[in-house]
Scaffold this active site. Structure first.
Site: not given
Length: 416
Positions: A256, A272, A369
């Site tokens: 991911k 795409d 983060h």
């Protein structure tokens, strides 16, 4: 179906917004917002069009690929993605940058048939008619062959109870989905005329003949943190890489992170991203177990990274030429060819992966983060642009941060 939905697709965008407002009793503010962000181009691209939904665009700086420096536009709504890509890119650049071999470019047009009888007899017949199938495919899209592309090969497979006729098609510089579908359908029509029961004829997004590999090295000194020496960080990154090969719970998050960067480049370049995601995850499970797409190892006194995945990208076709922002992004990056775009995109993915693994191996993923997430939290509680920085700094000093804490900090700033 309610009466208000009847014929909705036939209406103009303005009429759709008006009908939606009346039927759903939307406030005027919502209707005005939809109207303010509408465009003529958007209405040409999607069905039942209402408005344009925009995402933030930033740029990753100093990405060095095959000796050339790129500034790479990235479109993404998640904080820390662009920062991580730039961070990883700059660490790799100090050791010479990324190396990406030139990509082969071939897509698969899959024509699936049910056997007419004995499978081996049908396979023999299909092999004997390979030349005819290639000519049928190329006759359906002659302009591609004139550009040096077109249908080049036929591969026969027997998945389950079916025979898959896989057309290997070079799509040149295009994304190529529509062209491949046209050529596959032409072959499917011809096979029907020969008595075959054709189940489907369509592009496969598992583009194993359009693999892109990128490698890099990183010196230990460029991985060090205030709390940990570079060699230790490198060893822990390699261990996390090994874990991603063995444990799908880790590899799903590992991949991911890679796709965070890749998707952002694909959106900015008009490609795409959903097709690339599908192919990437299929490739990650190619041996029957889902694994990390990248690998890292300590070798010869440095950290060595490698990433391989299908990247059938294009620089023409689809909506690439229609969106002015997409055209501007190619001017920013300087990317001219599909091969160049694939190399840069994969490099961003590996840079993203490096930054994430370095954080995970040392301070933990949340430390950096959350600093970026605090900005979003400040905005969500009503901080004005000139207040966001002050709210973010104060939140970073707290042990526990949530919306209540953010509201309290904002109130304190406004009182001061």
């Amino acid at each position: 179906m309610s009466d208000w939905q009847h014929g909705f697709y036939k209406l103009s965008p303005k009429e759709r917004r008006q009908r939606l407002t009346t039927a759903l009793k939307l406030p005027v503010s919502v209707t005005d917002l939809l109207s303010d962000h509408a465009s003529d181009l958007g209405n040409q691209l999607v069905e039942n069009y209402l408005t344009d939904y925009s995402l933030p665009e930033g740029v990753a700086l100093k990405l060095v690929v095959n000796g050339q420096e790129y500034q790479v536009p990235m479109v993404v709504e998640e904080p820390s993605v662009i920062a991580a890509a730039a961070n990883g890119a700059q660490r790799v650049a100090k050791s010479g940058g990324f190396t990406a071999k030139k990509q082969d470019r071939e897509l698969v047009g899959q024509v699936v048939v049910k056997p007419r009888g004995d499978v081996s007899t049908d396979l023999t017949w299909l092999k004997q008619h390979t030349t005819t199938m290639l000519k049928t495919a190329n006759d359906a899209h002659p302009s591609m062959q004139r550009r040096g592309g077109g249908a080049k090969s036929v591969r026969l497979r027997t998945p389950g109870d079916f025979i898959s006729v896989d057309l290997g098609i070079n799509v040149c510089q295009a994304m190529g989905a529509n062209s491949v579908n046209t050529m596959a359908e032409a072959v499917g029509k011809w096979l029907r005329s020969q008595g075959f029961n054709v189940l489907c004829a369509i592009l496969s997004n598992y583009a194993t003949a359009s693999l892109q590999t990128v490698t890099c090295t990183v010196a230990f000194r460029d991985l060090a943190t205030p709390q940990m020496v570079g060699q230790k960080v490198a060893e822990r990154i390699a261990a996390l890489s090994n874990l991603a090969q063995a444990d799908p719970y880790r590899s799903a998050t590992h991949n991911k992170g890679i796709m965070n960067g890749i998707d952002a480049v694909l959106i900015a370049s008009g490609n795409d991203w959903r097709a690339i995601e599908a192919g990437a995850h299929a490739y990650a499970a190619r041996d029957g177990q889902y694994r990390g797409l990248s690998s890292w190892q300590v070798k010869n006194g440095q950290l060595v990274g490698r990433l391989t995945l299908p990247l059938p990208v294009g620089v023409v076709g689809g909506s690439i030429g229609l969106n002015p922002l997409t055209r501007a992004n190619y001017q920013i990056s300087g990317i001219k060819t599909a091969e160049e775009l694939a190399a840069v995109t994969a490099s961003i993915g590996l840079a993203q992966n490096l930054a994430a693994l370095r954080a995970l191996a040392s301070t933990g993923i949340q430390a950096g983060h959350m600093k970026l997430q605090y900005r979003s939290l400040a905005i969500s509680v009503g901080a004005r642009p000139n207040e966001v920085s002050s709210v973010t700094k104060r939140l970073a000093m707290l042990d526990h941060v949530d919306r209540a804490a953010a509201r309290r900090v904002l109130d304190e700033i406004r009182k001061d």
